[in-house]
Design a protein around this motif. Structure first.
Motif, PDB file in Angstrom:
ATOM      1  N   LEU A  67       9.812  -1.254  -1.610  1.00  0.00           N
ATOM      2  CA  LEU A  67       8.706  -0.250  -2.395  1.00  0.00           C
ATOM      3  C   LEU A  67       7.018  -1.057  -1.963  1.00  0.00           C
ATOM      4  CD1 LEU A  67      10.290  -0.656  -5.840  1.00  0.00           C
ATOM      5  CD2 LEU A  67      10.414   1.714  -4.474  1.00  0.00           C
ATOM      6  N   ASP A  68       7.302  -2.208  -0.947  1.00  0.00           N
ATOM      7  CA  ASP A  68       5.654  -1.904  -0.209  1.00  0.00           C
ATOM      8  C   ASP A  68       5.328  -1.703   0.269  1.00  0.00           C
ATOM      9  OD1 ASP A  68       7.874  -4.275   0.362  1.00  0.00           O
ATOM     10  OD2 ASP A  68       6.267  -5.692   0.727  1.00  0.00           O
ATOM     11  N   THR A  69       4.166  -1.275   0.782  1.00  0.00           N
ATOM     12  CA  THR A  69       3.931  -1.016   2.297  1.00  0.00           C
ATOM     13  C   THR A  69       2.698  -2.227   2.505  1.00  0.00           C
ATOM     14  OG1 THR A  69       1.673   0.359   1.450  1.00  0.00           O
ATOM     15  CG2 THR A  69       3.907   1.093   1.746  1.00  0.00           C
ATOM     16  N   TYR A  70       2.301  -1.334   3.826  1.00  0.00           N
ATOM     17  CA  TYR A  70       1.108  -2.574   5.055  1.00  0.00           C
ATOM     18  C   TYR A  70      -0.369  -1.763   4.180  1.00  0.00           C
ATOM     19  CZ  TYR A  70      -1.301  -4.720   8.657  1.00  0.00           C
ATOM     20  OH  TYR A  70      -2.132  -6.024   9.386  1.00  0.00           O
ATOM     21  N   PRO A  71      -1.055  -2.834   3.825  1.00  0.00           N
ATOM     22  CA  PRO A  71      -2.622  -2.555   3.403  1.00  0.00           C
ATOM     23  C   PRO A  71      -3.219  -0.714   3.633  1.00  0.00           C
ATOM     24  CG  PRO A  71      -2.181  -4.836   3.967  1.00  0.00           C
ATOM     25  CD  PRO A  71      -0.694  -4.482   4.109  1.00  0.00           C
ATOM     26  N   LEU A  72      -3.575  -0.125   2.835  1.00  0.00           N
ATOM     27  CA  LEU A  72      -3.936   0.604   2.914  1.00  0.00           C
ATOM     28  C   LEU A  72      -4.522   0.769   4.529  1.00  0.00           C
ATOM     29  CD1 LEU A  72      -4.494   2.031  -0.408  1.00  0.00           C
ATOM     30  CD2 LEU A  72      -2.315   2.420   1.106  1.00  0.00           C
ATOM     31  N   CYS A  73      -6.203  -0.417   4.721  1.00  0.00           N
ATOM     32  CA  CYS A  73      -6.837   0.034   5.420  1.00  0.00           C
ATOM     33  C   CYS A  73      -7.435   1.077   5.742  1.00  0.00           C
ATOM     34  CB  CYS A  73      -5.642  -0.291   7.232  1.00  0.00           C
ATOM     35  SG  CYS A  73      -4.860  -2.101   6.806  1.00  0.00           S
ATOM     36  N   GLU A  74      -8.476   0.987   4.523  1.00  0.00           N
ATOM     37  CA  GLU A  74      -8.937   2.486   4.358  1.00  0.00           C
ATOM     38  C   GLU A  74     -10.639   3.017   5.840  1.00  0.00           C
ATOM     39  OE1 GLU A  74      -7.803   2.012   0.069  1.00  0.00           O
ATOM     40  OE2 GLU A  74      -8.285   1.152   1.571  1.00  0.00           O
ATOM     41  N   ASP A  75     -10.123   1.339   5.946  1.00  0.00           N
ATOM     42  CA  ASP A  75     -11.517   1.491   6.888  1.00  0.00           C
ATOM     43  C   ASP A  75     -11.507   1.641   8.814  1.00  0.00           C
ATOM     44  OD1 ASP A  75      -9.951  -0.939   7.009  1.00  0.00           O
ATOM     45  OD2 ASP A  75     -11.371  -2.265   7.869  1.00  0.00           O
ATOM     46  N   LEU A  76     -10.140   1.912   8.693  1.00  0.00           N
ATOM     47  CA  LEU A  76      -9.590   2.675   9.834  1.00  0.00           C
ATOM     48  C   LEU A  76      -9.897   4.685  10.438  1.00  0.00           C
ATOM     49  CD1 LEU A  76      -5.810   0.674  10.561  1.00  0.00           C
ATOM     50  CD2 LEU A  76      -7.901   0.202  11.511  1.00  0.00           C
ATOM     51  N   HIS A  77     -10.324   4.905   9.483  1.00  0.00           N
ATOM     52  CA  HIS A  77     -11.349   6.072   9.521  1.00  0.00           C
ATOM     53  C   HIS A  77      -9.842   7.169   9.736  1.00  0.00           C
ATOM     54  CE1 HIS A  77     -14.319   4.079   9.807  1.00  0.00           C
ATOM     55  NE2 HIS A  77     -14.375   4.061  11.414  1.00  0.00           N
ATOM     56  N   THR A  92      -7.410  10.433   8.998  1.00  0.00           N
ATOM     57  CA  THR A  92      -8.023  11.905   9.368  1.00  0.00           C
ATOM     58  C   THR A  92      -7.429  13.008   8.409  1.00  0.00           C
ATOM     59  OG1 THR A  92      -5.662  12.248  10.699  1.00  0.00           O
ATOM     60  CG2 THR A  92      -7.934  11.476  12.106  1.00  0.00           C
ATOM     61  N   VAL A  93      -6.083  11.641   7.503  1.00  0.00           N
ATOM     62  CA  VAL A  93      -5.664  12.225   6.209  1.00  0.00           C
ATOM     63  C   VAL A  93      -6.044  11.558   5.156  1.00  0.00           C
ATOM     64  CG1 VAL A  93      -4.334  13.580   7.330  1.00  0.00           C
ATOM     65  CG2 VAL A  93      -3.126  11.431   7.026  1.00  0.00           C
ATOM     66  N   PRO A  94      -5.637  11.393   3.910  1.00  0.00           N
ATOM     67  CA  PRO A  94      -5.155  10.711   2.949  1.00  0.00           C
ATOM     68  C   PRO A  94      -4.350   9.768   3.244  1.00  0.00           C
ATOM     69  CG  PRO A  94      -6.529  12.779   1.849  1.00  0.00           C
ATOM     70  CD  PRO A  94      -6.027  13.118   3.338  1.00  0.00           C
ATOM     71  N   PRO A  95      -4.455   8.789   2.854  1.00  0.00           N
ATOM     72  CA  PRO A  95      -3.637   7.461   3.320  1.00  0.00           C
ATOM     73  C   PRO A  95      -1.733   7.292   2.287  1.00  0.00           C
ATOM     74  CG  PRO A  95      -5.422   5.825   2.687  1.00  0.00           C
ATOM     75  CD  PRO A  95      -5.794   7.534   2.966  1.00  0.00           C
ATOM     76  N   THR A  96      -2.743   8.470   1.057  1.00  0.00           N
ATOM     77  CA  THR A  96      -1.861   8.061  -0.114  1.00  0.00           C
ATOM     78  C   THR A  96      -1.700   9.719  -0.809  1.00  0.00           C
ATOM     79  OG1 THR A  96      -3.603   7.648  -1.379  1.00  0.00           O
ATOM     80  CG2 THR A  96      -1.752   5.856  -1.203  1.00  0.00           C
ATOM     81  N   GLY A  97      -2.136  10.542   0.697  1.00  0.00           N
ATOM     82  CA  GLY A  97      -1.849  11.704   0.127  1.00  0.00           C
ATOM     83  C   GLY A  97      -0.956  12.520   0.419  1.00  0.00           C
ATOM     84  N   GLY A  98       0.343  11.928   1.050  1.00  0.00           N
ATOM     85  CA  GLY A  98       1.307  12.727   1.577  1.00  0.00           C
ATOM     86  C   GLY A  98       0.750  14.174   2.146  1.00  0.00           C
ATOM     87  N   VAL A  99      -0.008  13.744   2.880  1.00  0.00           N
ATOM     88  CA  VAL A  99       0.110  15.433   4.008  1.00  0.00           C
ATOM     89  C   VAL A  99       1.055  15.804   4.438  1.00  0.00           C
ATOM     90  CG1 VAL A  99      -1.698  16.101   4.867  1.00  0.00           C
ATOM     91  CG2 VAL A  99      -2.642  14.185   3.552  1.00  0.00           C
TER      92      VAL A  99
END
Length: 284
Positions: free
Chosen positions: A92-102, A104-111
């Motif tokens: 269930l866990d994932t790698y850290p979100l790393c928002e600083d990697l810029h 192009t879509v929200p990392p938890t948006g499920g786009v």
């Protein structure tokens, strides 16, 4: 019997096609619940998975909190007839979100974009979890086609080496152990990797004596010692493991649906090591 098996396979393929939309919806819902590890808080995504599993006919679902906020889930679906146990395993866990990697879509948006789903953990491995849940639901609705039981184990800890996830479940939950396991981790329907490799940690420590840059001849460079040790450790990578003959034959047979080097990886030995070097202050 062969004809009956073929009819069952055709029936299941058609059933899978009907669950396509549910697979996409489930993947998106799981991706939208952040579960980065570290810090390893999987309670929310676990609760979402529990709701999905509880809606499956005949499913017996249990929740296991192995550390504060770190939750794993087990679901057992019996066929009602004796047979073997197949385990669908995932984390269930994932790698850290790393928002600083810029992103192009929200990392938890499920786009949804260009026929794909984007976000942290889509591939590793909330898409695989969704596939396991979808497969279990389909099989639970047609228990007359199989024997034994199906178990889904969703570990709360994998990215941090899994000691509180799958290992904990194997040590503490009897139904987590099966006759065969399918893990829908990183891959695709076109790549099936057969086998499992373990790991070993080797800690290498080198000690030296610090010296002024103008008097390097008075010091001892720990890094030089460390390099020799690391070269020796790296040489272990080519070590061939002599496994059971039937396992080797099965890996060879799986080559047609696996990656080109998968068999070599499963037979080899990869070494992960932590290095530390210590400098002593030079005394006069």
């Amino acid at each position: 019997m062969a004809q009956d098996d073929q009819q069952a396979r055709t029936f299941l393929r058609n059933a899978i096609a009907k669950h396509q939309d549910a697979l996409i919806t489930t993947t998106t819902a799981l991706v939208r619940i952040p579960s980065p590890n570290p810090p390893g808080h999987t309670a929310h995504v676990a609760d979402a998975a529990i709701k999905l599993l509880q809606s499956i006919p005949h499913a017996h679902v249990s929740r296991h909190e192995t550390a504060p906020g770190l939750v794993s889930v087990v679901a057992r679906i019996p066929s009602g007839r004796p047979g073997k146990r197949l385990v669908f395993n995932g984390h269930l866990d994932t790698y850290p979100l790393c928002e600083d990697l810029h992103w192009t879509v929200p990392p938890t948006g499920g786009v949804h974009k260009d026929g794909k789903i984007y976000g942290r953990g889509v591939c590793d491995m909330k898409g695989g979890i969704a596939a396991s849940i979808t497969a279990a639901r389909m099989l639970a609705e047609h228990r007359d086609l199989w024997r034994g039981e199906i178990v889904i184990t969703l570990a709360g800890d994998e990215e941090n080496m899994g000691s509180l996830g799958t290992k904990w479940l194997l040590d503490n939950v009897e139904e987590a152990k099966g006759d065969a396991v399918i893990c829908g981790d990183v891959g695709s329907a076109r790549v099936v990797r057969f086998g499992e490799k373990g790991f070993v940690w080797i800690a290498v420590e080198a000690e030296g004596v610090a010296a002024h840059g103008a008097h390097v001849h008075k010091g001892v460079n720990a890094v030089r010692h460390l390099r020799k040790a690391l070269d020796a450790v790296e040489s272990l990578e080519g070590t061939v493991v002599d496994g059971p003959r039937d396992v080797g034959e099965a890996i060879d047979a799986a080559a047609i649906v696996s990656e080109s080097l998968s068999g070599e990886v499963m037979r080899g030995r990869n070494v992960i090591f932590a290095c530390r070097w210590v400098f002593r202050r030079m005394t006069s």
